[in-house]
Design a protein around this motif. Structure first.
Motif, PDB file in Angstrom:
ATOM      1  N   PHE A 211       0.840  -1.192   0.000  1.00  0.00           N
ATOM      2  CA  PHE A 211       0.000   0.000   0.000  1.00  0.00           C
ATOM      3  C   PHE A 211       0.878   1.247   0.000  1.00  0.00           C
ATOM      4  CE2 PHE A 211      -2.708  -3.157   2.214  1.00  0.00           C
ATOM      5  CZ  PHE A 211      -3.775  -3.165   1.332  1.00  0.00           C
ATOM      6  N   TYR A 215      -1.934   6.228   1.766  1.00  0.00           N
ATOM      7  CA  TYR A 215      -3.047   5.443   2.302  1.00  0.00           C
ATOM      8  C   TYR A 215      -2.951   5.327   3.816  1.00  0.00           C
ATOM      9  CZ  TYR A 215      -6.103   1.285   2.743  1.00  0.00           C
ATOM     10  OH  TYR A 215      -7.082   0.392   3.086  1.00  0.00           O
ATOM     11  N   GLN A 226      -8.430   4.081  -6.190  1.00  0.00           N
ATOM     12  CA  GLN A 226      -9.140   3.777  -4.970  1.00  0.00           C
ATOM     13  C   GLN A 226      -8.783   2.371  -4.518  1.00  0.00           C
ATOM     14  OE1 GLN A 226     -13.263   4.218  -5.973  1.00  0.00           O
ATOM     15  NE2 GLN A 226     -13.261   2.611  -7.494  1.00  0.00           N
ATOM     16  N   ILE A 227      -8.994   2.113  -3.224  1.00  0.00           N
ATOM     17  CA  ILE A 227      -8.754   0.794  -2.660  1.00  0.00           C
ATOM     18  C   ILE A 227     -10.103   0.247  -2.219  1.00  0.00           C
ATOM     19  CG2 ILE A 227      -7.666  -0.475  -0.766  1.00  0.00           C
ATOM     20  CD1 ILE A 227      -5.311   1.453  -0.988  1.00  0.00           C
ATOM     21  N   GLN A 235     -15.316   1.168  -0.411  1.00  0.00           N
ATOM     22  CA  GLN A 235     -14.076   1.875  -0.704  1.00  0.00           C
ATOM     23  C   GLN A 235     -13.415   2.287   0.607  1.00  0.00           C
ATOM     24  OE1 GLN A 235     -14.388   5.092  -3.507  1.00  0.00           O
ATOM     25  NE2 GLN A 235     -12.584   6.141  -2.693  1.00  0.00           N
TER      26      GLN A 235
END
Length: 493
Positions: A211, A215, A226-227, A235
């Motif tokens: 990551f 983040y 986006q994650i 999200q």
């Protein structure tokens, strides 16, 4: 019987009053510190910085005495060294509660006992008696008529969740299932909460680059759009939210629900060794500032949006006596001379008061509605604007138009972030104005027009100001509810 009913009514009022005040950010106080200020100086410092919730790692008698009549809420700690003894003896538990809790109440506002610190991962040999110790302490509180005021829980680290992402598939380490099932059953039975130590710093530094650092720091993501959890399509705009949600899903996997998660430790070191390049003062300031803003949004993670994530920052002072890497000694937000390590806003936004010329950020007239919706979604999501006021039933919901809601969200983001480079643009759909857009009981962030007409009153980052520290304003509707509850309590006597 009359006294018992009076006592229960007062406790009911305390619960109503506390819930009306929303989420809070507290601070941990460790004492492995050279030149530790006196207990009275520490408490004065807490008051000066409007810190109204603290956690102690033990039952430090000097600090507990100094906290008398301060109104500051305190979690006292049972040390890891004490867990075994308490877990083997109900009389030892009763003596501990009498000495370290009952003797200070009600003048010192003790609200919880934290049984050990990450017991399952730090002293696993104590696991067989952990829940027994919790039960013994709870029974001692019942015997002292303190069980309604003082909860019992035990902080655990994220290490007991081997695969926290995606959150929806997270489960506790199966080797601890029996103990954790008992812990959760205890928390459910006593109406307590799960104590989580969540450190995105370690999630990032131990994550082998999975990551991006943004983040972990609650920053807008540049490298990826986006994650998203592929199973729920939720999200996640921060690792912090994902960690909290992984805990909720792990609790759910053991068939428990309705147990809130409170983050008892979260923070970022501001200095590290040569092999700790991410422990910097810039990153620590960014993380804790954004953490405060995130928590004070008064919302939960994607799976539990209506459950705020009350959080305690680690920690007040640098514990320079701790062993380990350089970073272990440098998590403090204050030096022992009471100066701040780095600027940290103590309010949920950088509101401008007095005679300053206030600039607001609002939606442009006739802006494209799709772009406005995109901007609104971003501001209330990745931008971490506090969008509670534009929800149904809240003071800024009407008029229910995307332009009105976007203006409120844009402005909240702008007032919070312009000091660190946030702009008023939103794909060309926003503009600045010196005209205060507040109306009726809808008060925009930055407005000096803060009244008791139902608007949102500024909230200090570390909790509402206690009566001793200054007046505490509630929206009229909440104040009316409090008065009604008081009247009802008197009738019930």
């Amino acid at each position: 019987m009359v006294l018992e009913k009076w006592f229960r009514s007062i406790l009911l009022l305390v619960g109503i009053f506390t819930n009306a005040l929303g989420a809070f950010v507290g601070v941990n106080i460790g004492t492995d510190v050279s030149n530790m200020p006196s207990a009275s100086d520490v408490v004065a410092m807490l008051k000066a910085n409007q810190i109204t919730h603290i956690r102690l790692y033990d039952a430090n008698n000097h600090i507990l005495e100094a906290l008398s009549n301060s109104g500051i809420e305190v979690i006292v700690g049972l040390t890891n060294e004490e867990v075994l003894g308490i877990g083997e003896s109900p009389s030892a538990a009763a003596a501990w509660v009498n000495e370290n809790v009952a003797s200070y109440m009600p003048s010192t506002n003790i609200t919880a006992i934290a049984v050990g610190s990450e017991v399952l991962t730090s002293i696993p040999n104590a696991a067989p008696v952990l829940v027994t110790a919790m039960n013994y302490l709870h029974k001692a509180l019942v015997a002292s008529n303190l069980n309604y005021q003082v909860k019992v829980s035990t902080p655990q680290s994220m290490d007991i969740i081997p695969k926290p992402f995606p959150p929806s598939t997270a489960t506790f380490n199966s080797s601890w299932n029996s103990t954790l099932y008992q812990v959760l059953q205890f928390l459910k039975n006593t109406n307590s909460y799960y104590m989580l130590n969540a450190y995105p710093y370690y999630g990032y530094t131990n994550g082998n680059g999975i990551f991006p650092i943004d983040y972990a720091l609650f920053q807008p993501l540049a490298s990826v759009k986006q994650i998203v959890d592929p199973n729920t399509l939720f999200q996640y705009n921060s690792m912090f939210d994902a960690m909290v949600d992984a805990t909720y899903y792990s609790i759910d996997a053991l068939n428990f629900s309705g147990i809130p998660v409170v983050v008892t430790e979260a923070g970022w070191p501001w200095l590290g060794g040569a092999n700790e390049p991410d422990a910097t003062i810039e990153n620590a300031e960014t993380f804790n500032s954004n953490l405060i803003r995130r928590v004070l949004n008064d919302s939960g993670p994607p799976s539990q949006p209506n459950t705020p994530i009350n959080t305690y920052i680690y920690e007040l002072f640098n514990e320079d006596k701790r062993t380990g890497p350089v970073s272990e000694k440098n998590w403090g937000i204050f030096f022992t001379n009471e100066s701040a390590v780095y600027p940290l806003s103590l309010s949920s936004s950088n509101r401008i008061t007095g005679n300053s010329s206030v600039v607001f950020c609002v939606a442009k007239d006739n802006a494209d509605s799709d772009k406005l919706q995109e901007g609104l979604n971003w501001a209330c999501g990745q931008g971490h604007a506090n969008c509670n006021a534009i929800q149904a039933g809240q003071p800024c919901y009407n008029p229910d138009t995307v332009e009105s809601h976007a203006s409120y969200a844009y402005n909240d983001y702008y007032q919070n972030m312009r000091s660190v480079g946030g702009t008023c643009d939103f794909q060309g759909t926003a503009t600045t104005t010196t005209n205060d857009p507040s109306y009726g009981s809808c008060i925009y962030t930055g407005s000096s027009n803060l009244t008791t007409g139902g608007g949102i009153t500024p909230t200090p980052a570390f909790g509402p100001v206690s009566p001793e520290g200054g007046s505490m304003k509630l929206p009229v509707s909440e104040l009316q509810s409090l008065i009604a509850a008081t009247f009802l309590a008197l009738i019930l006597l």
